[in-house]
Design a protein around this motif. Structure first.
Motif, PDB file in Angstrom:
ATOM      1  N   PHE A  20     -15.725  -8.764   0.333  1.00  0.00           N
ATOM      2  CA  PHE A  20     -14.972  -8.573  -0.907  1.00  0.00           C
ATOM      3  C   PHE A  20     -13.992  -9.723  -1.099  1.00  0.00           C
ATOM      4  O   PHE A  20     -13.272 -10.107  -0.174  1.00  0.00           O
ATOM      5  CB  PHE A  20     -14.229  -7.237  -0.840  1.00  0.00           C
ATOM      6  CG  PHE A  20     -13.461  -6.893  -2.077  1.00  0.00           C
ATOM      7  CD1 PHE A  20     -14.123  -6.679  -3.277  1.00  0.00           C
ATOM      8  CD2 PHE A  20     -12.090  -6.774  -2.052  1.00  0.00           C
ATOM      9  CE1 PHE A  20     -13.414  -6.362  -4.432  1.00  0.00           C
ATOM     10  CE2 PHE A  20     -11.367  -6.450  -3.193  1.00  0.00           C
ATOM     11  CZ  PHE A  20     -12.041  -6.240  -4.389  1.00  0.00           C
ATOM     12  N   LEU A  21     -13.972 -10.283  -2.314  1.00  0.00           N
ATOM     13  CA  LEU A  21     -13.035 -11.339  -2.664  1.00  0.00           C
ATOM     14  C   LEU A  21     -11.888 -10.728  -3.462  1.00  0.00           C
ATOM     15  O   LEU A  21     -12.059 -10.363  -4.624  1.00  0.00           O
ATOM     16  CB  LEU A  21     -13.740 -12.432  -3.480  1.00  0.00           C
ATOM     17  CG  LEU A  21     -12.878 -13.599  -3.939  1.00  0.00           C
ATOM     18  CD1 LEU A  21     -12.293 -14.347  -2.750  1.00  0.00           C
ATOM     19  CD2 LEU A  21     -13.693 -14.555  -4.802  1.00  0.00           C
ATOM     20  N   ALA A  22     -10.743 -10.557  -2.816  1.00  0.00           N
ATOM     21  CA  ALA A  22      -9.576  -9.947  -3.463  1.00  0.00           C
ATOM     22  C   ALA A  22      -8.622 -11.053  -3.870  1.00  0.00           C
ATOM     23  O   ALA A  22      -7.950 -11.653  -3.037  1.00  0.00           O
ATOM     24  CB  ALA A  22      -8.892  -8.971  -2.506  1.00  0.00           C
ATOM     25  N   GLU A  23      -8.573 -11.330  -5.170  1.00  0.00           N
ATOM     26  CA  GLU A  23      -7.705 -12.404  -5.653  1.00  0.00           C
ATOM     27  C   GLU A  23      -6.453 -11.868  -6.334  1.00  0.00           C
ATOM     28  O   GLU A  23      -5.364 -12.390  -6.137  1.00  0.00           O
ATOM     29  CB  GLU A  23      -8.489 -13.282  -6.628  1.00  0.00           C
ATOM     30  CG  GLU A  23      -9.641 -14.019  -5.969  1.00  0.00           C
ATOM     31  CD  GLU A  23     -10.361 -14.928  -6.933  1.00  0.00           C
ATOM     32  OE1 GLU A  23     -10.192 -16.150  -6.831  1.00  0.00           O
ATOM     33  OE2 GLU A  23     -11.100 -14.398  -7.795  1.00  0.00           O
ATOM     34  N   VAL A  24      -6.578 -10.842  -7.127  1.00  0.00           N
ATOM     35  CA  VAL A  24      -5.427 -10.273  -7.828  1.00  0.00           C
ATOM     36  C   VAL A  24      -5.454  -8.769  -7.653  1.00  0.00           C
ATOM     37  O   VAL A  24      -6.404  -8.107  -8.063  1.00  0.00           O
ATOM     38  CB  VAL A  24      -5.446 -10.616  -9.334  1.00  0.00           C
ATOM     39  CG1 VAL A  24      -4.229 -10.009 -10.007  1.00  0.00           C
ATOM     40  CG2 VAL A  24      -5.471 -12.126  -9.540  1.00  0.00           C
ATOM     41  N   PHE A  25      -4.441  -8.233  -7.015  1.00  0.00           N
ATOM     42  CA  PHE A  25      -4.354  -6.782  -6.851  1.00  0.00           C
ATOM     43  C   PHE A  25      -2.909  -6.415  -6.574  1.00  0.00           C
ATOM     44  O   PHE A  25      -2.075  -7.272  -6.265  1.00  0.00           O
ATOM     45  CB  PHE A  25      -5.268  -6.295  -5.715  1.00  0.00           C
ATOM     46  CG  PHE A  25      -5.000  -6.946  -4.394  1.00  0.00           C
ATOM     47  CD1 PHE A  25      -4.160  -6.360  -3.471  1.00  0.00           C
ATOM     48  CD2 PHE A  25      -5.592  -8.159  -4.082  1.00  0.00           C
ATOM     49  CE1 PHE A  25      -3.909  -6.964  -2.260  1.00  0.00           C
ATOM     50  CE2 PHE A  25      -5.358  -8.764  -2.865  1.00  0.00           C
ATOM     51  CZ  PHE A  25      -4.506  -8.163  -1.956  1.00  0.00           C
ATOM     52  N   ASP A  26      -2.605  -5.135  -6.697  1.00  0.00           N
ATOM     53  CA  ASP A  26      -1.234  -4.681  -6.507  1.00  0.00           C
ATOM     54  C   ASP A  26      -0.814  -4.841  -5.055  1.00  0.00           C
ATOM     55  O   ASP A  26      -1.623  -4.771  -4.137  1.00  0.00           O
ATOM     56  CB  ASP A  26      -1.101  -3.211  -6.909  1.00  0.00           C
ATOM     57  CG  ASP A  26      -1.277  -3.022  -8.414  1.00  0.00           C
ATOM     58  OD1 ASP A  26      -1.011  -3.996  -9.144  1.00  0.00           O
ATOM     59  OD2 ASP A  26      -1.685  -1.928  -8.843  1.00  0.00           O
ATOM     60  N   SER A  27       0.488  -5.054  -4.861  1.00  0.00           N
ATOM     61  CA  SER A  27       1.013  -5.223  -3.508  1.00  0.00           C
ATOM     62  C   SER A  27       2.352  -4.537  -3.396  1.00  0.00           C
ATOM     63  O   SER A  27       3.094  -4.409  -4.374  1.00  0.00           O
ATOM     64  CB  SER A  27       1.149  -6.715  -3.186  1.00  0.00           C
ATOM     65  OG  SER A  27       1.664  -6.896  -1.889  1.00  0.00           O
ATOM     66  N   ASP A  28       2.658  -4.074  -2.213  1.00  0.00           N
ATOM     67  CA  ASP A  28       3.938  -3.443  -1.924  1.00  0.00           C
ATOM     68  C   ASP A  28       4.702  -4.369  -0.976  1.00  0.00           C
ATOM     69  O   ASP A  28       4.203  -4.678   0.113  1.00  0.00           O
ATOM     70  CB  ASP A  28       3.711  -2.081  -1.259  1.00  0.00           C
ATOM     71  CG  ASP A  28       4.997  -1.285  -1.133  1.00  0.00           C
ATOM     72  OD1 ASP A  28       6.057  -1.893  -0.875  1.00  0.00           O
ATOM     73  OD2 ASP A  28       4.958  -0.044  -1.271  1.00  0.00           O
ATOM     74  N   PRO A  29       5.886  -4.853  -1.373  1.00  0.00           N
ATOM     75  CA  PRO A  29       6.609  -5.819  -0.531  1.00  0.00           C
ATOM     76  C   PRO A  29       6.996  -5.266   0.840  1.00  0.00           C
ATOM     77  O   PRO A  29       7.382  -6.023   1.722  1.00  0.00           O
ATOM     78  CB  PRO A  29       7.856  -6.149  -1.370  1.00  0.00           C
ATOM     79  CG  PRO A  29       8.000  -5.010  -2.324  1.00  0.00           C
ATOM     80  CD  PRO A  29       6.609  -4.539  -2.613  1.00  0.00           C
ATOM     81  N   ARG A  30       6.884  -3.955   1.022  1.00  0.00           N
ATOM     82  CA  ARG A  30       7.208  -3.393   2.332  1.00  0.00           C
ATOM     83  C   ARG A  30       6.109  -3.639   3.353  1.00  0.00           C
ATOM     84  O   ARG A  30       6.316  -3.446   4.551  1.00  0.00           O
ATOM     85  CB  ARG A  30       7.443  -1.880   2.206  1.00  0.00           C
ATOM     86  CG  ARG A  30       8.646  -1.498   1.359  1.00  0.00           C
ATOM     87  CD  ARG A  30       8.718   0.013   1.201  1.00  0.00           C
ATOM     88  NE  ARG A  30       7.539   0.551   0.544  1.00  0.00           N
ATOM     89  CZ  ARG A  30       7.296   1.854   0.406  1.00  0.00           C
ATOM     90  NH1 ARG A  30       8.147   2.741   0.884  1.00  0.00           N
ATOM     91  NH2 ARG A  30       6.197   2.250  -0.224  1.00  0.00           N
ATOM     92  N   TYR A  31       4.942  -4.060   2.886  1.00  0.00           N
ATOM     93  CA  TYR A  31       3.805  -4.222   3.783  1.00  0.00           C
ATOM     94  C   TYR A  31       3.287  -5.653   3.766  1.00  0.00           C
ATOM     95  O   TYR A  31       3.382  -6.351   2.754  1.00  0.00           O
ATOM     96  CB  TYR A  31       2.670  -3.261   3.383  1.00  0.00           C
ATOM     97  CG  TYR A  31       3.082  -1.816   3.363  1.00  0.00           C
ATOM     98  CD1 TYR A  31       3.305  -1.121   4.547  1.00  0.00           C
ATOM     99  CD2 TYR A  31       3.268  -1.145   2.160  1.00  0.00           C
ATOM    100  CE1 TYR A  31       3.688   0.208   4.530  1.00  0.00           C
ATOM    101  CE2 TYR A  31       3.654   0.188   2.131  1.00  0.00           C
ATOM    102  CZ  TYR A  31       3.864   0.857   3.322  1.00  0.00           C
ATOM    103  OH  TYR A  31       4.261   2.163   3.310  1.00  0.00           O
ATOM    104  N   LEU A  32       2.737  -6.048   4.899  1.00  0.00           N
ATOM    105  CA  LEU A  32       2.059  -7.338   4.979  1.00  0.00           C
ATOM    106  C   LEU A  32       0.612  -7.142   4.563  1.00  0.00           C
ATOM    107  O   LEU A  32      -0.137  -6.416   5.212  1.00  0.00           O
ATOM    108  CB  LEU A  32       2.135  -7.875   6.416  1.00  0.00           C
ATOM    109  CG  LEU A  32       1.356  -9.172   6.686  1.00  0.00           C
ATOM    110  CD1 LEU A  32       1.934 -10.321   5.867  1.00  0.00           C
ATOM    111  CD2 LEU A  32       1.371  -9.500   8.170  1.00  0.00           C
ATOM    112  N   ASP A  33       0.222  -7.753   3.468  1.00  0.00           N
ATOM    113  CA  ASP A  33      -1.162  -7.648   3.014  1.00  0.00           C
ATOM    114  C   ASP A  33      -1.617  -9.002   2.489  1.00  0.00           C
ATOM    115  O   ASP A  33      -0.865  -9.985   2.528  1.00  0.00           O
ATOM    116  CB  ASP A  33      -1.335  -6.550   1.961  1.00  0.00           C
ATOM    117  CG  ASP A  33      -0.421  -6.742   0.755  1.00  0.00           C
ATOM    118  OD1 ASP A  33      -0.034  -7.904   0.477  1.00  0.00           O
ATOM    119  OD2 ASP A  33      -0.099  -5.762   0.082  1.00  0.00           O
ATOM    120  N   THR A  34      -2.847  -9.071   2.012  1.00  0.00           N
ATOM    121  CA  THR A  34      -3.409 -10.350   1.575  1.00  0.00           C
ATOM    122  C   THR A  34      -2.590 -10.964   0.454  1.00  0.00           C
ATOM    123  O   THR A  34      -2.440 -12.183   0.380  1.00  0.00           O
ATOM    124  CB  THR A  34      -4.871 -10.151   1.106  1.00  0.00           C
ATOM    125  OG1 THR A  34      -5.591  -9.455   2.126  1.00  0.00           O
ATOM    126  CG2 THR A  34      -5.550 -11.482   0.860  1.00  0.00           C
TER     127      THR A  34
END
Length: 435
Positions: free
Chosen positions: A94-108
Motif C-alpha cells: 500500500f502506498l500511503a501518501e496523504v492520510f490523517d495523523s495524530d501527533p501523539r503517535y509516530l506514524d508514516t
C-alpha cells in the motif's frame, strides 16, 4: 529537469548492459579455454556471438523500455509492505501518501518525506523498481514524475506515440494496485463499528517508518558529526552540537538471508529493523535525607538494604552452633566474608545519602555528629581531621549488627560483647580504606 533524468535513464540502461556484457565475456573466456578442437572453438564463438547480439538488442533503450514496462506490474511502489508480515505473503502492498495523523503517535505521516519502498512479486522485475527511483539533478525521481503525470523524460527515446503510451501505461502499473487483495499469510482484525457490523482491518508494516528510524539511528551512531560530539564528551570538552543516542534498542532481522524478497529498502538495511523500547517506566523512589533519624543504622532503608546479608550470616552461625563445631580457620573466614557482605550493603546505601546536596546534615538535629560527618563528608562544618568519628560509627555498627543477629536468631543463639568488638574493628578498617 527532464533532460538530466533522460541522461540518468540512458546511463542506467548502459550500466546494466556493461555489467551483463562483462559477465558474458568471462563465461566466454572460460568456455573457450576448455575447448579442445577447432570445431569446439567455432561452436563456442558462434554461441556467444548470438548471446552478445541478443544482449545488445535487449539493451537498446527502446527495447529495454518495452520489456521494463511489461514487468512493471510485478512491482509496487509502496510505504506499507505486505511481506513484512510474512515473507511468502502475496497480498497487496500500500502506498500511503496523504492520510490523517495524530501527533501523539509516530506514524508514516510523521515523516516529512517518507522513503518509498518497492515490493516485488517477481524477482525478475526487481530492477524496474531501481529504474523508477532514478533521479534528476534536483533529486526528483522518475516515480515522482509519473505521479505528477510528467512523462517528458521518456519522449527522447521514441518518436512512436503508441510505443510511448505503452511505456507510460505499463510503468504506471508500479504506482497502483488495480486489484488490491489480502492473503492467507496476512493478518486480519475484526473491528466492531455498530451493532452487528464490523470493519475487517488488515494491518501492514510501514517500511517507510522503519527506514526513517534506521537512518536516524545510523546517523547518531556512525556519522562524522556524532563521532566528533562523542569524542568531545569523552575528554570533557564543550561542543556546539547535541549528542543524540537511543538506548535500549531492539533489532529484528526480516527476510533472513533473502532480505530482498521482502522489499528493496529492507534489502538495503540487510534485513535490520530497529524497535524502540515500549516498556512502562520503572518506579524509582525519591531519595530523602535521614533528617529525623537518631541512628542511621536503625533507619528503615538501611535495615531493608541489609536484611538478606544479615539473614545469611545468622543462618550460618545457627548451623555452626547446632553442630557444636569448634571454631577453626575455615569457619572464621566464612563468618568474616558474611560480615563483609553486610558492611558492603551498608556502604552501598550510605553512598546514596553521601550524594545528597552539600550541607543537608545541618538540619539533622537528632543524628549523632559522627554520623553527620560520615553521611555529609564534604560539609566544611564537620571536622575533617578528627578520627574519633570513625571509632564512634564503628562502635555503633558492632552493637547494631549483634542486636540484629540476636533478633533474627531468636532463641537459637545469643551474641554479646566479643562479637560486637570484632565486627566493630572490621567495620572501622573498612571505613578507613574508603574514607
Amino acid at each position: 529537469m527532464a533532460e538530466s533524468l533522460t541522461k540518468a535513464i540512458h546511463h542506467f540502461i548502459e550500466d546494466r548492459y556493461q555489467t551483463k556484457r562483462e559477465a558474458l565475456d568471462k563465461d566466454h573466456e572460460k568456455e573457450r579455454s576448455q575447448a579442445t578442437t577447432a570445431q569446439d572453438i567455432e561452436s563456442v564463438e558462434a554461441k556467444f556471438a548470438k548471446k552478445r547480439e541478443k544482449l545488445l538488442f535487449e539493451h537498446d533503450v527502446s527495447n529495454w523500455l518495452d520489456n521494463a514496462s511489461k514487468l512493471a506490474s510485478k512491482i509496487s511502489m509502496a510505504t506499507h509492505i505486505a511481506k513484512f508480515t510474512h515473507s511468502s505473503s502475496k497480498g497487496s502492498s500500500f502506498l500511503a501518501e496523504v492520510f490523517d495523523s495524530d501527533p501523539r503517535y509516530l506514524d508514516t505521516n510523521s515523516i516529512s518525506e517518507p522513503a518509498i519502498d518497492i515490493a516485488v512479486s517477481d524477482a525478475k522485475a526487481a530492477y524496474v523498481g531501481s529504474f523508477m527511483r532514478l533521479e534528476d539533478q534536483q533529486g526528483i525521481s522518475l516515480y515522482e514524475y509519473f505521479k505528477n503525470e510528467d512523462y517528458s523524460s521518456l519522449t527522447a527515446f521514441t518518436t512512436n506515440q503508441p510505443q510511448l503510451e505503452s511505456w507510460i501505461t505499463g510503468l504506471s502499473e508500479a504506482l497502483k494496485d488495480t486489484q488490491p487483495s489480502s492473503h492467507t499469510f496476512g493478518k486480519q482484525v475484526y473491528f466492531p463499528v455498530n451493532d452487528g457490523f464490523y470493519h475487517l482491518l488488515i494491518p501492514l508494516y510501514s517500511s517507510s517508518i522503519s527506514q526513517g528510524i534506521y537512518d536516524e539511528i545510523q546517523y547518531c551512531r556512525f556519522s562524522k558529526g556524532m563521532k566528533e560530539v562523542r569524542g568531545a564528551k569523552k575528554i570533557h570538552l564543550w561542543h556546539e552540537s547535541y549528542l543524540v543516542s537511543y538506548p535500549n534498542i531492539a533489532m529484528t532481522s526480516i527476510g533472513g538471508s533473502n532480505a530482498q524478497n521482502v522489499s528493496k529498502l529492507n534489502s538495503g538495511r540487510r534485513g535490520i529493523n530497529y524497535l524502540f523500547s515500549t516498556r512502562p517506566p520503572e518506579w524509582q523512589s525519591q531519595l530523602k535525607a535521614p533528617l529525623t533519624s537518631d541512628n542511621i543504622f536503625t533507619h528503615p532503608e538501611l535495615r531493608y538494604a541489609t536484611r538478606f546479608a544479615i539473614k545469611r550470616l545468622v543462618s550460618f552461625l545457627i548451623q555452626v552452633n547446632q553442630q557444636e563445631r569448634e571454631s577453626n580457620l575455615a569457619i572464621r573466614n566464612k563468618i568474616k566474608r558474611l560480615v563483609d557482605e553486610v558492611i558492603d550493603e551498608v556502604f552501598a546505601k550510605v553512598s546514596q545519602w553521601q550524594q545528597l546536596p552539600l550541607g543537608w546534615s545541618d538540619e539533622a538535629n537528632e543524628l549523632p555528629a559522627a554520623q553527620c560527618r560520615w553521611l555529609d563528608p564534604n560539609n566544611s562544618k564537620r571536622d575533617q581531621h578528627d578520627d574519633q568519628w570513625l571509632q564512634d560509627i564503628a562502635k555503633a555498627f558492632g552493637g547494631w549488627l549483634v542486636d540484629n543477629v540476636n533478633h533474627f536468631a531468636k532463641d537459637e543463639l545469643s551474641l554479646g560483647l566479643v562479637e560486637s568488638n570484632q565486627w566493630q574493628e572490621a567495620f572501622k578498617q573498612a571505613l578507613r580504606e574508603i574514607s
